[in-house]
Design an enzyme around this catalytic site. Sequence first.
Site, PDB file in Angstrom:
ATOM      1  N   CYS A 129       1.098  -1.445  -0.225  1.00  0.00           N
ATOM      2  CA  CYS A 129       0.034   0.423   0.018  1.00  0.00           C
ATOM      3  C   CYS A 129       1.163   1.008  -0.064  1.00  0.00           C
ATOM      4  CB  CYS A 129      -0.463  -0.423   1.471  1.00  0.00           C
ATOM      5  SG  CYS A 129      -2.130   1.408   1.072  1.00  0.00           S
ATOM      6  N   CYS A 157      -5.518   5.896  -4.057  1.00  0.00           N
ATOM      7  CA  CYS A 157      -4.547   4.966  -3.529  1.00  0.00           C
ATOM      8  C   CYS A 157      -2.960   4.567  -4.203  1.00  0.00           C
ATOM      9  CB  CYS A 157      -5.036   3.727  -5.089  1.00  0.00           C
ATOM     10  SG  CYS A 157      -4.424   1.888  -4.628  1.00  0.00           S
TER      11      CYS A 157
END
Length: 264
Positions: free
Chosen positions: A74, A199
Amino acid sequence: MKINFYKYQGAGNDFILIDHRVSPVKNIDYELVAQLCHRRFGIGADGLMFLQSHKDYDFEMLYFNADGKPGTMCGNGGRCIVAFAKHLGIIDKETDFLAVDGPHHARISESGEWIDLQMIDVNTINTDGNAFVLNTGSPHYVALKEDLQNLDVFNEGKSIRYNETYKTEGINVNFVEDKGDHLFVRTYERGVEDETYACGTGVTAVAMAIANYKNQTGHIKTDIKVLGGDIKIEFDYDGKSFTNVFLCGPAKLVFEGDVSNVPL
């Protein structure tokens, strides 16, 4: 057990962070992680991270998606955990830490709220019809769109994430509109199973896909706008490989608190 947690956000992508250096994480209750990430019955977050010690690096990042399951890399979470490590006094202006996709280097601003995070090199871009598919630490699908502001990202993203090609392993689905001086990006994230405000691995994949689409080479800087703010991507591209990749953006402490009766 009572634990102290910190809530961070990077361009609206938000995370629960827990300092777990005293003893390594061994048995994770995935249902508990999902409960803590729940926006009505928990703290609320797109994911949860443990910061723990590692003998060869400044620290190790363990990441879990909002559904409670272990996640792939991530990017925004990586920037947030770097800001967290600086807040804890573990690091100062630079760091090298370990994540699920390998080592990462990061540079930290004086304020500690802007992080330049080095991402993995990428050597392969595939296509799926008119879309691009690549892995920037997590798998991503990138599709160009017009009038992206009004796109039904949830339903269109979900239909791609769960189609016959991707439903078993899942994929993050990114839609991008080229605005000339910047790219506008919206993302449906697997593991969250919804649109998120940003993101990090997704915008990295988008910048690479657009560079490939436009046949750009050299040192490329891309400004990206997401629902949660502004992010910058930099990399070198020779037409085959993306190297010296940096995901640059904000990472800010929102609040901290305690949770009781947590078996960690």
